[in-house]
Design a protein around this motif. Structure first.
Motif, PDB file in Angstrom:
ATOM      1  N   LEU A   1     -59.816   2.456 -32.010  1.00  0.00           N
ATOM      2  CA  LEU A   1     -61.032   1.914 -31.395  1.00  0.00           C
ATOM      3  C   LEU A   1     -62.218   1.943 -32.347  1.00  0.00           C
ATOM      4  CD1 LEU A   1     -61.315   3.444 -27.782  1.00  0.00           C
ATOM      5  CD2 LEU A   1     -60.594   1.137 -28.417  1.00  0.00           C
ATOM      6  N   ASN A   2     -63.104   0.965 -32.175  1.00  0.00           N
ATOM      7  CA  ASN A   2     -64.382   1.000 -32.894  1.00  0.00           C
ATOM      8  C   ASN A   2     -65.512   1.442 -31.971  1.00  0.00           C
ATOM      9  OD1 ASN A   2     -63.520   0.236 -35.482  1.00  0.00           O
ATOM     10  ND2 ASN A   2     -63.313  -1.884 -34.770  1.00  0.00           N
ATOM     11  N   TYR A   3     -65.159   1.777 -30.719  1.00  0.00           N
ATOM     12  CA  TYR A   3     -66.140   2.236 -29.729  1.00  0.00           C
ATOM     13  C   TYR A   3     -67.237   1.194 -29.529  1.00  0.00           C
ATOM     14  CZ  TYR A   3     -63.211   6.222 -29.951  1.00  0.00           C
ATOM     15  OH  TYR A   3     -62.081   6.997 -29.899  1.00  0.00           O
ATOM     16  N   GLU A   4     -66.736  -0.001 -29.188  1.00  0.00           N
ATOM     17  CA  GLU A   4     -67.631  -1.122 -28.914  1.00  0.00           C
ATOM     18  C   GLU A   4     -67.791  -1.261 -27.392  1.00  0.00           C
ATOM     19  OE1 GLU A   4     -69.257  -2.637 -31.156  1.00  0.00           O
ATOM     20  OE2 GLU A   4     -68.144  -2.142 -32.989  1.00  0.00           O
ATOM     21  N   ILE A   5     -68.819  -1.979 -26.971  1.00  0.00           N
ATOM     22  CA  ILE A   5     -69.101  -2.174 -25.551  1.00  0.00           C
ATOM     23  C   ILE A   5     -67.864  -2.716 -24.835  1.00  0.00           C
ATOM     24  CG2 ILE A   5     -70.476  -3.550 -23.904  1.00  0.00           C
ATOM     25  CD1 ILE A   5     -72.839  -3.183 -25.809  1.00  0.00           C
ATOM     26  N   GLY A   6     -67.514  -2.088 -23.718  1.00  0.00           N
ATOM     27  CA  GLY A   6     -66.362  -2.507 -22.930  1.00  0.00           C
ATOM     28  C   GLY A   6     -65.115  -1.671 -23.193  1.00  0.00           C
ATOM     29  N   ASP A   7     -65.052  -0.979 -24.339  1.00  0.00           N
ATOM     30  CA  ASP A   7     -63.867  -0.162 -24.651  1.00  0.00           C
ATOM     31  C   ASP A   7     -63.699   0.962 -23.625  1.00  0.00           C
ATOM     32  OD1 ASP A   7     -63.236  -1.654 -26.854  1.00  0.00           O
ATOM     33  OD2 ASP A   7     -64.031  -0.232 -28.332  1.00  0.00           O
ATOM     34  N   LEU A   8     -62.432   1.237 -23.277  1.00  0.00           N
ATOM     35  CA  LEU A   8     -62.118   2.315 -22.339  1.00  0.00           C
ATOM     36  C   LEU A   8     -61.562   3.498 -23.128  1.00  0.00           C
ATOM     37  CD1 LEU A   8     -62.110   2.979 -19.296  1.00  0.00           C
ATOM     38  CD2 LEU A   8     -59.729   2.246 -19.242  1.00  0.00           C
ATOM     39  N   VAL A   9     -62.137   4.669 -22.901  1.00  0.00           N
ATOM     40  CA  VAL A   9     -61.819   5.865 -23.676  1.00  0.00           C
ATOM     41  C   VAL A   9     -61.340   6.968 -22.745  1.00  0.00           C
ATOM     42  CG1 VAL A   9     -62.781   7.550 -25.299  1.00  0.00           C
ATOM     43  CG2 VAL A   9     -63.684   5.211 -25.269  1.00  0.00           C
ATOM     44  N   ASN A  10     -60.185   7.563 -23.052  1.00  0.00           N
ATOM     45  CA  ASN A  10     -59.645   8.646 -22.220  1.00  0.00           C
ATOM     46  C   ASN A  10     -59.667   8.302 -20.730  1.00  0.00           C
ATOM     47  OD1 ASN A  10     -58.734  10.681 -24.073  1.00  0.00           O
ATOM     48  ND2 ASN A  10     -60.849  11.139 -24.558  1.00  0.00           N
ATOM     49  N   GLY A  11     -59.209   7.109 -20.416  1.00  0.00           N
ATOM     50  CA  GLY A  11     -58.990   6.707 -19.033  1.00  0.00           C
ATOM     51  C   GLY A  11     -60.201   6.355 -18.198  1.00  0.00           C
ATOM     52  N   VAL A  12     -61.304   7.070 -18.381  1.00  0.00           N
ATOM     53  CA  VAL A  12     -62.415   6.935 -17.446  1.00  0.00           C
ATOM     54  C   VAL A  12     -63.773   6.614 -18.074  1.00  0.00           C
ATOM     55  CG1 VAL A  12     -61.347   8.462 -15.734  1.00  0.00           C
ATOM     56  CG2 VAL A  12     -62.836   9.427 -17.487  1.00  0.00           C
ATOM     57  N   TYR A  13     -63.860   6.695 -19.402  1.00  0.00           N
ATOM     58  CA  TYR A  13     -65.169   6.483 -20.031  1.00  0.00           C
ATOM     59  C   TYR A  13     -65.266   5.074 -20.601  1.00  0.00           C
ATOM     60  CZ  TYR A  13     -65.172  11.535 -19.625  1.00  0.00           C
ATOM     61  OH  TYR A  13     -65.089  12.799 -19.122  1.00  0.00           O
ATOM     62  N   ARG A  14     -66.234   4.313 -20.102  1.00  0.00           N
ATOM     63  CA  ARG A  14     -66.418   2.934 -20.526  1.00  0.00           C
ATOM     64  C   ARG A  14     -67.647   2.857 -21.429  1.00  0.00           C
ATOM     65  NH1 ARG A  14     -62.952  -1.140 -19.933  1.00  0.00           N
ATOM     66  NH2 ARG A  14     -62.622  -0.636 -17.732  1.00  0.00           N
ATOM     67  N   VAL A  15     -67.472   2.308 -22.644  1.00  0.00           N
ATOM     68  CA  VAL A  15     -68.609   2.195 -23.565  1.00  0.00           C
ATOM     69  C   VAL A  15     -69.593   1.159 -23.031  1.00  0.00           C
ATOM     70  CG1 VAL A  15     -69.324   1.613 -25.928  1.00  0.00           C
ATOM     71  CG2 VAL A  15     -67.167   2.834 -25.554  1.00  0.00           C
ATOM     72  N   ILE A  16     -70.856   1.571 -22.852  1.00  0.00           N
ATOM     73  CA  ILE A  16     -71.885   0.648 -22.336  1.00  0.00           C
ATOM     74  C   ILE A  16     -73.009   0.403 -23.343  1.00  0.00           C
ATOM     75  CG2 ILE A  16     -71.438   1.085 -19.874  1.00  0.00           C
ATOM     76  CD1 ILE A  16     -74.023   2.909 -19.980  1.00  0.00           C
ATOM     77  N   THR A  17     -73.108   1.258 -24.361  1.00  0.00           N
ATOM     78  CA  THR A  17     -74.129   1.082 -25.397  1.00  0.00           C
ATOM     79  C   THR A  17     -73.485   1.368 -26.737  1.00  0.00           C
ATOM     80  OG1 THR A  17     -75.803   1.985 -23.900  1.00  0.00           O
ATOM     81  CG2 THR A  17     -76.411   1.821 -26.230  1.00  0.00           C
ATOM     82  N   ARG A  18     -73.778   0.522 -27.738  1.00  0.00           N
ATOM     83  CA  ARG A  18     -73.255   0.809 -29.068  1.00  0.00           C
ATOM     84  C   ARG A  18     -74.260   0.337 -30.107  1.00  0.00           C
ATOM     85  NH1 ARG A  18     -71.234   2.959 -33.573  1.00  0.00           N
ATOM     86  NH2 ARG A  18     -68.996   2.639 -33.847  1.00  0.00           N
ATOM     87  N   THR A  19     -74.767   1.273 -30.890  1.00  0.00           N
ATOM     88  CA  THR A  19     -75.578   0.923 -32.051  1.00  0.00           C
ATOM     89  C   THR A  19     -74.966   1.666 -33.241  1.00  0.00           C
ATOM     90  OG1 THR A  19     -77.102   2.793 -31.864  1.00  0.00           O
ATOM     91  CG2 THR A  19     -77.662   0.821 -30.586  1.00  0.00           C
ATOM     92  N   ASP A  20     -75.575   1.526 -34.423  1.00  0.00           N
ATOM     93  CA  ASP A  20     -75.039   2.239 -35.590  1.00  0.00           C
ATOM     94  C   ASP A  20     -75.007   3.743 -35.346  1.00  0.00           C
ATOM     95  OD1 ASP A  20     -74.852  -0.154 -36.817  1.00  0.00           O
ATOM     96  OD2 ASP A  20     -76.422   0.191 -38.321  1.00  0.00           O
TER      97      ASP A  20
END
Ligand SMILES: *[C@@H]1O[C@H](CO)[C@@H](O)[C@H](O)[C@H]1NC(C)=O
Length: 227
Positions: free
Chosen positions: A126-145
């Motif tokens: 993962l690049n931890y971009e908006i929309g990515d799902l992490v460990n089942g329940v965490y949804r990325v909603i903000t991503r900056t540098d």
């Protein structure tokens, strides 16, 4: 037949040792990682849903902030400005997936596709971009540098305890020093069921995990991140 004293010792010793060990772990970790938990938000910049008033009028907001300062020259340099946060998150979300709270989340989800989001190959891709799902329940909603925010957003098949919360991870370079911040925010309606961070034991265990992750992740970056 063992004496009552021996019996008592044998049964309470493991418990006492575990408690002592956890106590030791908590105090040594919080020497290196500053932890501060409050019944209000410590920073206005966190992206809570608009429906949650921040003034405490209808909801109780618990905020745990774990902070560690590292000398910038000790950290690896990447050509891409967002690579350090990506690398750190890949390492730490795999580390988190091996802690008991992550197993609990895993077993609360029956969906095979969602269960895959706990695996190391997935988490390190993962690049931890908006929309990515992490460990089942965490949804990325903000991503900056320098910052990633993840909202607790469980799938339909989730059968675990109802949780409303947000995780934020930030790496902020301030010249010679780099600040690593891990925020956990949990909220509930006033009069509702208490959240983990409200209880002493819950707060304490949560701090051990958050501080342990920040400590482990920064150490790893300084030692292995350059490879
Ligand atoms: C921040 O702490 C939370 C709670 O302990 C944990 O779930 C998360 O993995 C941590 N994030 C990082 C990047 O260490």
């Amino acid at each position: 037949m063992p004496s009552p004293f021996l019996y008592l010792t044998l049964t309470t010793l493991p418990l006492a040792t575990t408690a002592l060990y956890l106590h030791h772990l908590h105090s040594s970790l919080t020497k290196n990682v500053h932890c501060h938990t409050t019944p209000h938000l410590q920073s206005p910049s966190l992206s809570l849903p608009a429906s949650i008033p921040r003034d405490g009028s209808t909801h109780l907001i618990m905020h745990e902030r774990a902070t560690k300062v590292v000398p910038t020259p000790a950290l690896p340099r990447y050509p891409d400005p967002r690579a350090i946060l990506t690398t750190y998150l890949r390492h730490n979300m795999v580390a988190f997936s091996r802690y008991p709270p992550a197993w609990m989340l895993y077993f609360a989800i029956s969906d095979v596709g969602v269960r895959k989001t706990f695996s190391a190959p997935y988490l390190t891709s993962l690049n931890y971009e908006i929309g990515d799902l992490v460990n089942g329940v965490y949804r990325v909603i903000t991503r900056t540098d320098s910052k990633v925010e993840m909202l607790f957003d469980p799938p339909r098949s989730y059968r675990g305890p109802a949780v409303t919360g947000l995780l934020a991870v930030e790496i902020r370079e301030e010249g010679e020093q780099t600040v690593f911040v891990n925020d956990t925010v949990m909220w509930r309606e006033k009069g509702g069921k208490a959240v983990v961070l409200e209880g002493k034991v819950g707060r304490w265990t949560h701090e051990i995990i958050a501080a342990g992750l920040v400590e482990g992740g920064t150490k790893w970056l300084m030692e292995e991140g350059t490879r």
